[in-house]
Design a protein around this motif. Structure first.
Motif, PDB file in Angstrom:
ATOM      1  N   TRP A 138     -16.194  47.718 -20.295  1.00  0.00           N
ATOM      2  CA  TRP A 138     -16.661  46.361 -20.053  1.00  0.00           C
ATOM      3  C   TRP A 138     -17.218  45.768 -21.343  1.00  0.00           C
ATOM      4  O   TRP A 138     -17.723  46.506 -22.187  1.00  0.00           O
ATOM      5  CB  TRP A 138     -17.748  46.340 -18.977  1.00  0.00           C
ATOM      6  N   ALA A 139     -17.129  44.457 -21.451  1.00  0.00           N
ATOM      7  CA  ALA A 139     -17.701  43.779 -22.633  1.00  0.00           C
ATOM      8  C   ALA A 139     -18.362  42.484 -22.172  1.00  0.00           C
ATOM      9  O   ALA A 139     -18.100  41.997 -21.077  1.00  0.00           O
ATOM     10  CB  ALA A 139     -16.599  43.475 -23.646  1.00  0.00           C
ATOM     11  N   ARG A 140     -19.206  41.953 -23.026  1.00  0.00           N
ATOM     12  CA  ARG A 140     -19.865  40.680 -22.685  1.00  0.00           C
ATOM     13  C   ARG A 140     -18.833  39.555 -22.651  1.00  0.00           C
ATOM     14  O   ARG A 140     -17.930  39.501 -23.488  1.00  0.00           O
ATOM     15  CB  ARG A 140     -20.938  40.335 -23.710  1.00  0.00           C
ATOM     16  N   ASP A 141     -18.959  38.714 -21.685  1.00  0.00           N
ATOM     17  CA  ASP A 141     -18.091  37.547 -21.572  1.00  0.00           C
ATOM     18  C   ASP A 141     -18.438  36.598 -22.716  1.00  0.00           C
ATOM     19  O   ASP A 141     -19.587  36.151 -22.826  1.00  0.00           O
ATOM     20  CB  ASP A 141     -18.359  36.885 -20.204  1.00  0.00           C
ATOM     21  N   PRO A 142     -17.468  36.301 -23.608  1.00  0.00           N
ATOM     22  CA  PRO A 142     -17.788  35.419 -24.756  1.00  0.00           C
ATOM     23  C   PRO A 142     -18.286  34.050 -24.296  1.00  0.00           C
ATOM     24  O   PRO A 142     -19.134  33.442 -24.940  1.00  0.00           O
ATOM     25  CB  PRO A 142     -16.459  35.290 -25.493  1.00  0.00           C
ATOM     26  N   GLY A 143     -17.778  33.608 -23.149  1.00  0.00           N
ATOM     27  CA  GLY A 143     -18.177  32.300 -22.647  1.00  0.00           C
ATOM     28  C   GLY A 143     -19.556  32.316 -22.018  1.00  0.00           C
ATOM     29  O   GLY A 143     -20.245  31.294 -21.972  1.00  0.00           O
ATOM     30  N   ASP A 144     -19.956  33.476 -21.467  1.00  0.00           N
ATOM     31  CA  ASP A 144     -21.237  33.558 -20.771  1.00  0.00           C
ATOM     32  C   ASP A 144     -21.810  34.955 -21.022  1.00  0.00           C
ATOM     33  O   ASP A 144     -21.527  35.905 -20.309  1.00  0.00           O
ATOM     34  CB  ASP A 144     -21.011  33.333 -19.255  1.00  0.00           C
ATOM     35  N   PRO A 145     -22.606  35.098 -22.068  1.00  0.00           N
ATOM     36  CA  PRO A 145     -23.075  36.420 -22.500  1.00  0.00           C
ATOM     37  C   PRO A 145     -23.881  37.158 -21.431  1.00  0.00           C
ATOM     38  O   PRO A 145     -24.143  38.340 -21.571  1.00  0.00           O
ATOM     39  CB  PRO A 145     -23.961  36.114 -23.715  1.00  0.00           C
ATOM     40  N   ARG A 146     -24.298  36.469 -20.365  1.00  0.00           N
ATOM     41  CA  ARG A 146     -25.031  37.176 -19.316  1.00  0.00           C
ATOM     42  C   ARG A 146     -24.082  37.974 -18.432  1.00  0.00           C
ATOM     43  O   ARG A 146     -24.487  38.813 -17.661  1.00  0.00           O
ATOM     44  CB  ARG A 146     -25.811  36.162 -18.449  1.00  0.00           C
ATOM     45  N   ARG A 147     -22.809  37.648 -18.537  1.00  0.00           N
ATOM     46  CA  ARG A 147     -21.818  38.299 -17.667  1.00  0.00           C
ATOM     47  C   ARG A 147     -21.022  39.367 -18.418  1.00  0.00           C
ATOM     48  O   ARG A 147     -20.810  39.256 -19.614  1.00  0.00           O
ATOM     49  CB  ARG A 147     -20.828  37.260 -17.139  1.00  0.00           C
ATOM     50  N   MET A 148     -20.566  40.377 -17.655  1.00  0.00           N
ATOM     51  CA  MET A 148     -19.687  41.381 -18.247  1.00  0.00           C
ATOM     52  C   MET A 148     -18.271  41.128 -17.725  1.00  0.00           C
ATOM     53  O   MET A 148     -18.085  40.703 -16.585  1.00  0.00           O
ATOM     54  CB  MET A 148     -20.101  42.798 -17.811  1.00  0.00           C
TER      55      MET A 148
END
Lengths: 165, 485
Positions: A138-148
């Motif tokens: 899993w990685a941080r969502d570039p658009g929403d860093p709170r999401r994986m």
């Protein structure tokens, strides 16, 4: 009939989440996972760990298990009395559970301190062993860093509990 | 207010009685509304559950007023007894705590005594869970009221005879409990309980078979299968000599009804087997088989149940075409797995007998092809990869034809031939050449089969069956020529 209402709120409430399927699990540091799965397999017990080592101070033994529903599988970490309470083939309802990295790098689902597990049945549930949500990177969502977001498949199935056959 | 008494074994990881997902919840809710049910509540819709709760949970001794209330309500409202029984039936028996279980048995005896309507499903459920602590009470109630039951509920009485005969057979074969090592575990308690009630069991079964023979024949041919397993018990030897010998073959002509094969397995086993055969796809069955084995077979007396499970699969569950074509695991495959789970040779023999039992008495008009289908498909589908299974089964079938009932060998051979014929006629297999022309099959068995199938009369079949192999090779050569053309 106050009890009916109370329980309905308990299941849907707690962390405020509704019931999810395992394929929709996303790592997060919140106790909001409500789901039902079947315990597919159980590994050997791991002794209590952490400071004190010998089991004192509330440290409890754990046991890794493979949990699955019709959409996906995941590693579920049984904790303390849960290790004896659940056997392979048991259908378990998890309320207010957490799907997160445990002790560094292993991604597991567990009840956590605030969650609750209940045996609600046995045997009569279909399941798949692929994908395994604990075997994804899993990685941080570039658009929403709170999401994986899912980045890659480490293994199509559990590397701890190999599929039979 | 103190928490209400619990009916079911539970713990932190079972739904609490206050949660709607608990089977106790309806009882608990009714109890809150009617904590102390009395004559004023006769017409309350909550009375059946509230009274059931009080009945099961009230500390000993049971107040007389609860018994009076039960019969007052039953007398006033015809549907009350039924609702009361249904309430009790809704509780999962394996989880019932000892005190409520004792009370449940008391309730059953009250219901039977009052000739109340609706107690049958409750008793059937109890019978399907024997052995359990206190099952002797059930036996006593049924024995005491056997004449009434023979007239009013013959199927129930026949079910009870079958269930207790199966228990006797398993009991006889299971070693006595090792009381030195342990005296507290449920299995040992059950075993002790069994030993103690063995005489009661014997006396019940023998007197039902003598006094209510007609009722017992409702069981069909599985009655004879069952009695054969008990042939070494002196009481049954007498019974054979006195009455059964003459009618055994007639009883064997009666197909075993579906309700009867289900009696010998618990409802939990049934629902898990049905789930496997209705829902679990090919290739995904391994885990389910492991769970089933761990729960039901790898426990004391568990392996002894395999022949009854095989009977249930053959006669108790006939899938629709839709299910058969849906890619789920087939009955023959489940049976194949069960056969490989037999570690003791006598259990394997009994399981194979269970598999072929309907072949031995197969009647084209009366017999159901679905009863004999699993054995055929198991033989045919094992040919390529598991030829030893096909060989083992075919060899056993011939052994049965020759030895099962030597005085009726001809009749049995004829029935088995009919069975083969119907399996082809109904399209279960396209032709028997799949066996007779299979190179992998043992040549001896192949020869035997060819001769067996081509013999015309019952007498001839009888002769060829017992013939040494070289005498039948001529017919085999002929058949080979036919096959190769």
């Amino acid at each position: 009939m106050a009890h009916k209402g109370a329980d309905a709120a308990g299941f849907g409430g707690g962390g405020g989440g509704r019931a999810v399927q395992l394929k929709d699990l996303v790592p997060a540091a919140t106790n909001t996972v409500n789901t039902t799965f079947i315990v597919v397999d159980k590994a050997a017990r791991a002794p209590p760990h952490g400071r004190g080592g010998g089991g004192g101070g509330g440290r409890e033994e754990t046991c890794l298990s493979l949990a699955a529903d019709e959409t996906a599988a995941v590693h579920f970490l049984l904790w303390g009395a849960e290790c004896d309470a659940f056997e392979p083939g048991d259908i378990v309802r998890l309320t207010d559970g957490i799907f997160s990295y445990h002790r560094g790098n292993s991604l597991v689902l567990r009840a956590g301190r605030r969650g609750r597990t209940e045996k609600v049945g046995e045997f009569t549930m279909l399941f798949v062993e692929t994908p395994n949500m604990s075997e994804l990177r899993w990685a941080r969502d570039p658009g929403d860093p709170r999401r994986m977001v899912q980045e890659a498949v480490v293994s199509p199935h559990s590397q701890v509990f190999k599929p039979l056959q | 207010m103190p928490p209400p008494p619990q009916l079911l074994a539970g713990g932190d990881h079972h739904p609490s009685p206050t949660s709607p997902s608990s089977p106790e919840y309806p009882f608990f809710s009714a109890h809150i509304l009617l904590p102390s049910p009395g004559p004023a509540d006769l017409s309350s819709p909550h009375l059946p559950l509230a009274l059931a709760f009080s009945f099961l949970s009230h500390p000993s001794p049971l107040p007389r007023r609860l018994l009076v209330l039960l019969h007052a309500a039953g007398g006033r409202f015809p549907a009350f007894y039924h609702a009361f029984s249904s309430a009790l039936l809704s509780l999962p028996l394996p989880l019932l705590l000892p005190h409520p279980l004792t009370r449940l048995l008391l309730a059953v005896s009250e219901l039977v005594r009052a000739a109340a309507s609706g107690f049958t499903p409750l008793i059937v459920s109890l019978l399907r869970h024997i052995p359990f602590p206190g099952d002797t009470c059930l036996l006593e109630v049924l024995h005491e009221h056997s004449s009434f039951l023979a007239d009013e509920e013959p199927q129930l009485l026949a079910s009870a005879v079958f269930a207790f005969l199966r228990l006797l057979a398993k009991n006889r074969l299971t070693p006595a409990s090792r009381s030195d090592e342990c005296s507290d575990c449920d299995d040992c308690k059950n075993a002790k309980n069994l030993g103690e009630c063995r005489n009661k069991l014997l006396s019940f079964c023998v007197s039902m078979l003598r006094d209510h023979t007609q009722v017992c024949t409702l069981i069909g041919r599985d009655l004879v299968r069952c009695l054969h397993e008990l042939v070494l018990v002196p009481e049954f030897q007498e019974l054979w000599k006195d009455s059964m010998l003459g009618c055994a073959m007639d009883i064997c002509r009666i197909g075993t009804p579906v309700w009867c094969t289900a009696m010998a397995i618990s409802p939990e086993m049934e629902s898990q087997l049905l789930f496997m055969m209705n829902n679990v796809k090919w290739g995904a069955q391994k885990r389910y088989q492991l769970w089933f084995a761990r729960k039901h077979l790898m426990v004391p007396g568990g392996e002894e149940r395999i022949p009854d499970i095989v009977r249930f699969i053959c006669c108790g569950y006939h899938p629709t075409n839709e299910v058969m074509q849906s890619g789920v695991i087939a009955r023959w495959a489940v049976i194949g797995w069960l056969l490989t789970s037999c570690n003791k040779s006598y259990i394997l023999a009994n399981a194979k007998l269970a598999l072929f039992y309907d072949w031995l008495f197969f009647d084209e008009g009366e017999g159901n092809v679905m009863n004999i289908e699993p054995a055929m498909l198991l033989m045919v589908n094992s040919l390529s990869q598991y030829t030893d299974i096909t060989n083992m089964l075919l060899e056993f079938l011939f052994l049965l034809v020759e030895n099962y009932e030597v005085r009726r060998k001809g009749m049995i051979a004829e029935c088995v031939k009919n069975a083969f014929g119907v399996l082809v006629k109904k399209g279960v297999v396209p032709s028997l050449e799949i066996l007779t022309c299979c190179e992998k099959l043992s040549p001896m068995l192949r020869q035997k089969l060819v001769v067996f199938l081509s013999s015309a009369s019952p007498e001839e079949t009888e002769i060829t069956c017992g013939q040494p192999i070289d005498e039948v090779s001529e017919a085999m050569e002929l058949k080979n020529r036919v096959c190769s053309n």
